[in-house]
Design a protein around this motif. Structure first.
Motif, mmCIF file in Angstrom:
data_model
loop_
_atom_site.group_PDB
_atom_site.id
_atom_site.type_symbol
_atom_site.label_atom_id
_atom_site.label_comp_id
_atom_site.label_asym_id
_atom_site.label_seq_id
_atom_site.Cartn_x
_atom_site.Cartn_y
_atom_site.Cartn_z
ATOM 1 N N THR A 197 -10.818 5.847 -4.946
ATOM 2 C CA THR A 197 -9.997 5.050 -4.032
ATOM 3 C C THR A 197 -10.612 5.079 -2.647
ATOM 4 O O THR A 197 -10.988 6.141 -2.143
ATOM 5 N N GLY A 232 0.794 -1.211 0.000
ATOM 6 C CA GLY A 232 0.000 0.000 0.000
ATOM 7 C C GLY A 232 0.831 1.268 0.000
ATOM 8 O O GLY A 232 0.315 2.352 -0.267
ATOM 9 N N VAL A 278 -5.278 -0.656 0.119
ATOM 10 C CA VAL A 278 -5.714 0.444 -0.734
ATOM 11 C C VAL A 278 -6.360 -0.134 -1.992
ATOM 12 O O VAL A 278 -5.729 -0.940 -2.696
ATOM 13 N N LEU A 302 -12.181 4.703 7.224
ATOM 14 C CA LEU A 302 -11.473 3.447 7.035
ATOM 15 C C LEU A 302 -12.483 2.311 7.168
ATOM 16 O O LEU A 302 -13.186 2.219 8.179
ATOM 17 N N ALA A 317 -2.221 4.600 2.598
ATOM 18 C CA ALA A 317 -3.657 4.876 2.547
ATOM 19 C C ALA A 317 -3.907 6.018 1.580
ATOM 20 O O ALA A 317 -3.075 6.923 1.438
ATOM 21 N N THR A 328 -9.825 3.024 1.323
ATOM 22 C CA THR A 328 -8.849 2.230 2.058
ATOM 23 C C THR A 328 -9.588 1.343 3.057
ATOM 24 O O THR A 328 -10.504 1.800 3.760
ATOM 25 N N TYR A 388 -4.781 7.765 9.683
ATOM 26 C CA TYR A 388 -5.862 7.807 8.711
ATOM 27 C C TYR A 388 -6.780 9.001 8.968
ATOM 28 O O TYR A 388 -7.301 9.617 8.017
#
Length: 375
Positions: free
Chosen positions: A246, A211, A230, A372, A349, A248, A263
Motif C-alpha cells: 500500500t 480512504g 489509498v 506521500l 492513509a 498513499t 502523514y
C-alpha cells in the motif's frame, strides 16, 4: 470440463518430501486430511481449489501417504512427482463413497485434523466416515511449517515485491482528477499482470473520504483535485507467493491542512515497526511499536486494525502482527507491516511493506519510497 491449468513451477521433490515428513512429525499421531488450496499446494505443488467431489491428501500417523482423487480429475495431478514422494494415488468414480477410501487410511486414528478451509460438505462426511475420531483443525499443525519460509519461498516473495513495486511506480500514469476509482483500478489491475503477476488478486483505490475505509471497494466516485488516495494492491506470481503493498497518493496539493503532519506520524510509525523486527521479539511487540507512535500523536482511535498479517501462498496467513499474539518471531517468518490512520468522512492513509525476519533483523520485500506521493 477441464478444471486445472498447467502446473506452475514446482518446488524440488526433496523439498516436498521434507514438508510431508515434517507434517507427520508435527502432527504427533494425529492423522491429517489436506484439502485442495494453499495447504495442498504447499505439500504437493498442486494449485486449485475444492469441488463437490472429494480430493484430499491423507497423511496418517503411520503408513504411506495417499492422494484420494476423482478418476476424472487424476490427469491434472499426473505431472506431480507423486512416485518420488511415495504418495499412493487412490482414484474413485461417481457412485462410489470416496470418504471410505480416506477413512481406510486413517483406521484407528483417535484424532483427525482437517484443513481449515475444507468445504463443510466434506468435513461432515469425513466425520461420519470416522465416527470414533476427534475431528480438529489442521491449521495449528500446518502453520508451524508454513510460517517459516525457506530460501526459495523468500526469493518468490522478493519477486512478488519487486513486481508490485513496479506497479506502484506507474500509478501516476492513471491516477488523476476526473477519473473514477473503478477506471483507475482497472488500469492498475492490468498493470499488475503486465508487471509479472498471474492475476490481480485485489485492487483498492480509496479516494477522499473513501480512504477512511481500510477495505473500500472500487466505486464510481470521481477523483478530485486535492484528494488523498489509498492504493492497496497485490497478487500472486507464478510460484504462488503473493505481493501486498500500500502507498498513499495525493492528487495535487492535499485540500486538508493536516494531511502532511498526520502523514508524517504514520510514516514514523511504520518505520518504527519495521525497525523493531528481529528474531526473538514477539509479534505483538511489532504492533505496539507502530501503535505507540500513532497513539502518542493523538490518533490512536483512528488506527482500527492490526499492524500486519503473515503472507505466502495465502495473502493472509500466520503469523498475525496484533496485540495479544506473544509468538516469538523467527528467521523466515514473513508478514506485512501496514499501520493506517483513518478519519471518517475526511480521508485516510496507509503504508504497507512485506518484511521477512532475517537472522539479525528484517528485510523488506518492497523498495518504493514511503513518502506521500503528490501527483
Amino acid at each position: 470440463m477441464a478444471r486445472r491449468a498447467p502446473l506452475p513451477p514446482l518446488p524440488e521433490s526433496a523439498v516436498l518430501r521434507s514438508r510431508l515428513e515434517r507434517a507427520r512429525a508435527a502432527a504427533e499421531g494425529t492423522g491429517l486430511l489436506i484439502a485442495p488450496g494453499s495447504d495442498l499446494r504447499y505439500f504437493l505443488g498442486a494449485p486449485g481449489g475444492s469441488f463437490e467431489r472429494l480430493t484430499t491428501l491423507v497423511i496418517p500417523a503411520d503408513g504411506p501417504v495417499a492422494l484420494v482423487v476423482p478418476k476424472l480429475e487424476a490427469p491434472g495431478f499426473a505431472d506431480l512427482p507423486l512416485d518420488e514422494l511415495n504418495v499412493d494415488v487412490v482414484t474413485w468414480v461417481d457412485g462410489v463413497d470416496p470418504y471410505a477410501f480416506a477413512a481406510e487410511r486413517l483406521q484407528g486414528a483417535e484424532r483427525v485434523a482437517v484443513s481449515d478451509f475444507t468445504p463443510a460438505l466434506h468435513v461432515l462426511a469425513l466425520r461420519e466416515a470416522l465416527p470414533k475420531a476427534e475431528q480438529v483443525l489442521a491449521g495449528p499443525i500446518v502453520r508451524e511449517l508454513r510460517m517459516r519460509k525457506d530460501a526459495a519461498e523468500i526469493d518468490a516473495l522478493r519477486k512478488a515485491g519487486a513486481a508490485i513495486d513496479r506497479v506502484h511506480a506507474r500509478v501516476g500514469e492513471w491516477l488523476r482528477a476526473g477519473r473514477t476509482e473503478a477506471e483507475v483500478g482497472a488500469d492498475i489491475a492490468d498493470a499488475i499482470v503486465a508487471e509479472g503477476h498471474t492475476l490481480a488478486d485485489f485492487v483498492i483505490v480509496a479516494s477522499g473520504p473513501n480512504g477512511a475505509s481500510p477495505h473500500h471497494a472500487l466505486s464510481d466516485r470521481v477523483i478530485e483535485t486535492g484528494d488523498v488516495v489509498v492504493v492497496d494492491i497485490g497478487g500472486p506470481v507464478a510460484e504462488g507467493y503473493n505481493s501486498d503493498s500500500t502507498r498513499t497518493y495525493a492528487v495535487g496539493s492535499p485540500r486538508d491542512a493536516d494531511v502532511l503532519a498526520t502523514y508524517a506520524v504514520l510514516q514514523e510509525a511504520q518505520q518504527a515497526a519495521v525497525d523493531a523486527v528481529r528474531p526473538g521479539v514477539s509479534a505483538e511487540s511489532i504492533d505496539a511499536a507502530a501503535r505507540e507512535v500513532i497513539t502518542a500523536a493523538g490518533f490512536g482511535e483512528f488506527f482500527i486494525h492490526r499492524t500486519g498479517h503473515g503472507i505466502g501462498l495465502d495473502v493472509h496467513e500466520e503469523p498475525y502482527i496484533v496485540g495479544g499474539n506473544t509468538l516469538p518471531l523467527e528467521a523466515g517468518m514473513a508478514f506485512s507491516i501496514e499501520p493506517g490512520i483513518y478519519q471518517p468522512g475526511r480521508w485516510g492513509a496507509r503504508i504497507e511493506d512485506i518484511v521477512v525476519v532475517t537472522e539479525d533483523g528484517g528485510e523488506s520485500m518492497n523498495q518504493q519510497p514511503h513518502d506521500l506521493v503528490v501527483l
